[in-house]
Scaffold this motif. Structure first.
Motif, PDB file in Angstrom:
ATOM      1  N   UNK A 161       0.825  -1.201   0.000  1.00 35.05           N
ATOM      2  CA  UNK A 161       0.000   0.000   0.000  1.00 35.05           C
ATOM      3  C   UNK A 161       0.866   1.261   0.000  1.00 35.05           C
ATOM      4  N   UNK A 162       1.921   1.234   0.802  1.00 36.29           N
ATOM      5  CA  UNK A 162       2.805   2.383   0.877  1.00 36.29           C
ATOM      6  C   UNK A 162       3.552   2.637  -0.417  1.00 36.29           C
ATOM      7  N   UNK A 163       3.829   1.583  -1.160  1.00 36.00           N
ATOM      8  CA  UNK A 163       4.599   1.712  -2.405  1.00 36.00           C
ATOM      9  C   UNK A 163       3.742   2.110  -3.596  1.00 36.00           C
ATOM     10  N   UNK A 164       2.477   1.630  -3.637  1.00 36.96           N
ATOM     11  CA  UNK A 164       1.693   1.771  -4.863  1.00 36.96           C
ATOM     12  C   UNK A 164       0.409   2.590  -4.755  1.00 36.96           C
ATOM     13  N   UNK A 165      -0.213   2.626  -3.580  1.00 38.53           N
ATOM     14  CA  UNK A 165      -1.567   3.175  -3.488  1.00 38.53           C
ATOM     15  C   UNK A 165      -1.673   4.624  -3.954  1.00 38.53           C
ATOM     16  N   UNK A 166      -0.620   5.416  -3.760  1.00 38.74           N
ATOM     17  CA  UNK A 166      -0.674   6.840  -4.102  1.00 38.74           C
ATOM     18  C   UNK A 166      -0.196   7.138  -5.525  1.00 38.74           C
ATOM     19  N   UNK A 167       0.170   6.110  -6.277  1.00 36.74           N
ATOM     20  CA  UNK A 167       0.610   6.325  -7.655  1.00 36.74           C
ATOM     21  C   UNK A 167      -0.584   6.703  -8.528  1.00 36.74           C
ATOM     22  N   UNK A 168      -0.333   7.253  -9.723  1.00 37.72           N
ATOM     23  CA  UNK A 168      -1.449   7.604 -10.611  1.00 37.72           C
ATOM     24  C   UNK A 168      -2.386   6.406 -10.792  1.00 37.72           C
ATOM     25  N   UNK A 169      -3.686   6.624 -10.638  1.00 38.18           N
ATOM     26  CA  UNK A 169      -4.625   5.496 -10.659  1.00 38.18           C
ATOM     27  C   UNK A 169      -4.733   4.817 -12.022  1.00 38.18           C
ATOM     28  N   UNK A 170      -4.999   3.508 -11.967  1.00 41.94           N
ATOM     29  CA  UNK A 170      -5.220   2.718 -13.172  1.00 41.94           C
ATOM     30  C   UNK A 170      -6.637   2.152 -13.086  1.00 41.94           C
ATOM     31  N   UNK A 171      -7.440   2.382 -14.115  1.00 41.19           N
ATOM     32  CA  UNK A 171      -8.811   1.884 -14.140  1.00 41.19           C
ATOM     33  C   UNK A 171      -8.791   0.405 -14.532  1.00 41.19           C
ATOM     34  N   UNK A 172      -9.357  -0.439 -13.645  1.00 41.68           N
ATOM     35  CA  UNK A 172      -9.223  -1.889 -13.797  1.00 41.68           C
ATOM     36  C   UNK A 172     -10.600  -2.552 -13.932  1.00 41.68           C
ATOM     37  N   UNK A 173     -10.686  -3.470 -14.892  1.00 44.55           N
ATOM     38  CA  UNK A 173     -11.833  -4.363 -14.991  1.00 44.55           C
ATOM     39  C   UNK A 173     -11.359  -5.756 -14.626  1.00 44.55           C
ATOM     40  N   UNK A 223     -11.642   0.412 -19.476  1.00 46.72           N
ATOM     41  CA  UNK A 223     -10.575   0.200 -18.493  1.00 46.72           C
ATOM     42  C   UNK A 223      -9.190   0.298 -19.128  1.00 46.72           C
ATOM     43  N   UNK A 224      -8.229   0.690 -18.326  1.00 47.97           N
ATOM     44  CA  UNK A 224      -6.843   0.749 -18.788  1.00 47.97           C
ATOM     45  C   UNK A 224      -6.175  -0.611 -18.649  1.00 47.97           C
ATOM     46  N   UNK A 225      -6.724  -1.474 -17.793  1.00 49.99           N
ATOM     47  CA  UNK A 225      -6.190  -2.821 -17.613  1.00 49.99           C
ATOM     48  C   UNK A 225      -7.348  -3.778 -17.371  1.00 49.99           C
ATOM     49  N   UNK A 242      -9.398 -16.614 -21.912  1.00 49.82           N
ATOM     50  CA  UNK A 242     -10.581 -15.970 -21.343  1.00 49.82           C
ATOM     51  C   UNK A 242     -10.674 -14.498 -21.719  1.00 49.82           C
ATOM     52  N   UNK A 243      -9.546 -13.906 -22.095  1.00 38.63           N
ATOM     53  CA  UNK A 243      -9.537 -12.485 -22.451  1.00 38.63           C
ATOM     54  C   UNK A 243      -9.451 -12.251 -23.955  1.00 38.63           C
ATOM     55  N   UNK A 244      -9.431 -13.330 -24.736  1.00 36.87           N
ATOM     56  CA  UNK A 244      -9.328 -13.178 -26.194  1.00 36.87           C
ATOM     57  C   UNK A 244     -10.488 -12.387 -26.781  1.00 36.87           C
ATOM     58  N   UNK A 245     -11.641 -12.462 -26.146  1.00 36.94           N
ATOM     59  CA  UNK A 245     -12.829 -11.784 -26.655  1.00 36.94           C
ATOM     60  C   UNK A 245     -12.622 -10.284 -26.799  1.00 36.94           C
ATOM     61  N   UNK A 246     -11.689  -9.731 -26.002  1.00 38.54           N
ATOM     62  CA  UNK A 246     -11.511  -8.279 -26.006  1.00 38.54           C
ATOM     63  C   UNK A 246     -10.580  -7.785 -27.109  1.00 38.54           C
ATOM     64  N   UNK A 247      -9.830  -8.677 -27.706  1.00 39.12           N
ATOM     65  CA  UNK A 247      -8.793  -8.240 -28.651  1.00 39.12           C
ATOM     66  C   UNK A 247      -9.360  -7.590 -29.902  1.00 39.12           C
ATOM     67  N   UNK A 248     -10.604  -7.840 -30.217  1.00 37.31           N
ATOM     68  CA  UNK A 248     -11.226  -7.212 -31.386  1.00 37.31           C
ATOM     69  C   UNK A 248     -11.535  -5.742 -31.141  1.00 37.31           C
ATOM     70  N   UNK A 252     -10.287   0.081 -27.200  1.00 34.95           N
ATOM     71  CA  UNK A 252     -10.303   0.089 -25.737  1.00 34.95           C
ATOM     72  C   UNK A 252      -8.875   0.202 -25.224  1.00 34.95           C
ATOM     73  N   UNK A 253      -8.656   1.049 -24.255  1.00 34.24           N
ATOM     74  CA  UNK A 253      -7.309   1.362 -23.789  1.00 34.24           C
ATOM     75  C   UNK A 253      -6.539   0.115 -23.367  1.00 34.24           C
ATOM     76  N   UNK A 254      -7.186  -0.789 -22.616  1.00 36.49           N
ATOM     77  CA  UNK A 254      -6.495  -1.986 -22.145  1.00 36.49           C
ATOM     78  C   UNK A 254      -5.981  -2.840 -23.303  1.00 36.49           C
ATOM     79  N   UNK A 255      -6.758  -2.906 -24.389  1.00 33.41           N
ATOM     80  CA  UNK A 255      -6.361  -3.701 -25.556  1.00 33.41           C
ATOM     81  C   UNK A 255      -5.306  -2.953 -26.368  1.00 33.41           C
TER      82      UNK A 255
END
Length: 293
Positions: A161-173, A223-225, A242-248, A252-255
């Motif tokens: 938490x101390x190392x990462x929590x305050x870093x620029x946020x990443x939107x996650x799905x 999402x970014x990731x 399981x994530x192949x569906x998103x490659x089309x 989308x930023x994550x892809x």
């Protein structure tokens, strides 16, 4: 008078010997003495009992109770759908630890009728994992070992938490399942882990804890990731069917940035000390996503 005094001392000693903790439903669980024969009715419970120093006292588990390795030798009494109640009774447990929402409610009612103390386990926050270890340690009489394990877990999470929590946020799905498409809202341990790593769960505000969503909703969230559970450890070149569906959806930023990640499901889906390992992997993945900006 002397006999009365001795009797009073005996009663006082007996009262002090009794152990009472509060389980994850808020109900008190009282044992007259530390448990020596425990039945675990969920894989995460088995891990928590081992972490608390009580692995050698587990006389029965359920399917997929496979960690640590010693757990694999413990006899099974069923799975999360069906339990062999006769076999449980034959094991003469003095404590049964159950998964509140994972074990069948009808069978839980039958277990209650047996009069064997039940401890309901369902940690919803990271702090609950540490608290669960301490409480199980109290019921087992292994407080010292339990405290060492809970302290180490709390330290590991605090460092992340101390190392990462305050870093620029990443939107996650977080994709729990691909058909139907399912995720997690903010009321669960892994969503908190996302926050530990400086991420934001894009579906945190959904009402169900495990909502079913549409492809269009994910695209709109952009999402970014995207993260999913996989069997085994994460590898940079790992295939993630399981994530192949998103490659089309290349817009989308994550892809577009190649931020499709898989993490061993055992270290992100089970509320046990090993979730600190999953958290460390996720934090590294989200840091990779930041580096691609």
């Amino acid at each position: 008078m002397r006999l009365l005094a001795l009797f009073a001392v005996f009663i006082a000693m007996h009262a002090r010997a009794a152990i009472t903790v509060t389980d994850d439903t808020g109900a008190p669980v009282t044992l007259p003495a530390p448990a020596t024969r425990v039945v675990s009715l969920a894989p995460h419970v088995t891990e928590l009992l081992f972490a608390a120093g009580g692995g050698g006292r587990i006389v029965g588990t359920v399917s997929y109770s496979d960690y640590p390795n010693e757990a694999q030798a413990i006899p099974h009494v069923g799975d999360n759908k069906a339990l062999d109640l006769e076999r449980i009774v034959a094991l003469h447990p003095d404590l049964i630890v159950v998964w509140r929402h994972g074990n069948a409610a009808r069978q839980m009612d039958r277990l209650k009728a047996l009069g064997i103390p039940l401890y309901y386990s369902e940690p919803k926050r990271l702090d609950d994992i540490a608290a669960s270890i301490d409480k199980l340690g109290a019921l087992l009489g292994t407080q010292e070992r339990a405290r060492a394990a809970s302290t180490a877990f709390t330290r590991d999470i605090s460092q992340l938490r101390g190392k990462y929590a305050a870093l620029p946020p990443v939107r996650v799905f977080y994709q729990v399942w691909d058909d139907p498409l399912m995720t997690l809202n903010g009321d669960n341990v892994f969503s908190e882990v996302i926050g530990v790593c400086g991420g934001v769960n894009v579906f945190a505000a959904e009402a169900p804890r495990v909502p079913t969503i549409s492809t269009e909703a994910v695209l709109a969230a952009n999402p970014e990731a995207i993260v999913t559970a996989t069997p085994g450890a994460t590898k940079p070149d790992r295939a993630l069917p399981a994530l192949d569906r998103w490659k089309r959806w290349t817009s989308m930023t994550a892809v577009a940035r190649g931020n499709l990640f898989g993490i061993d499901g055992d270290v992100i889906n089970r509320p046990t000390p090993r979730i600190a390992i999953g958290a460390a992997e996720l934090c590294r993945d989200l840091d990779m996503a930041r580096a691609k900006r």
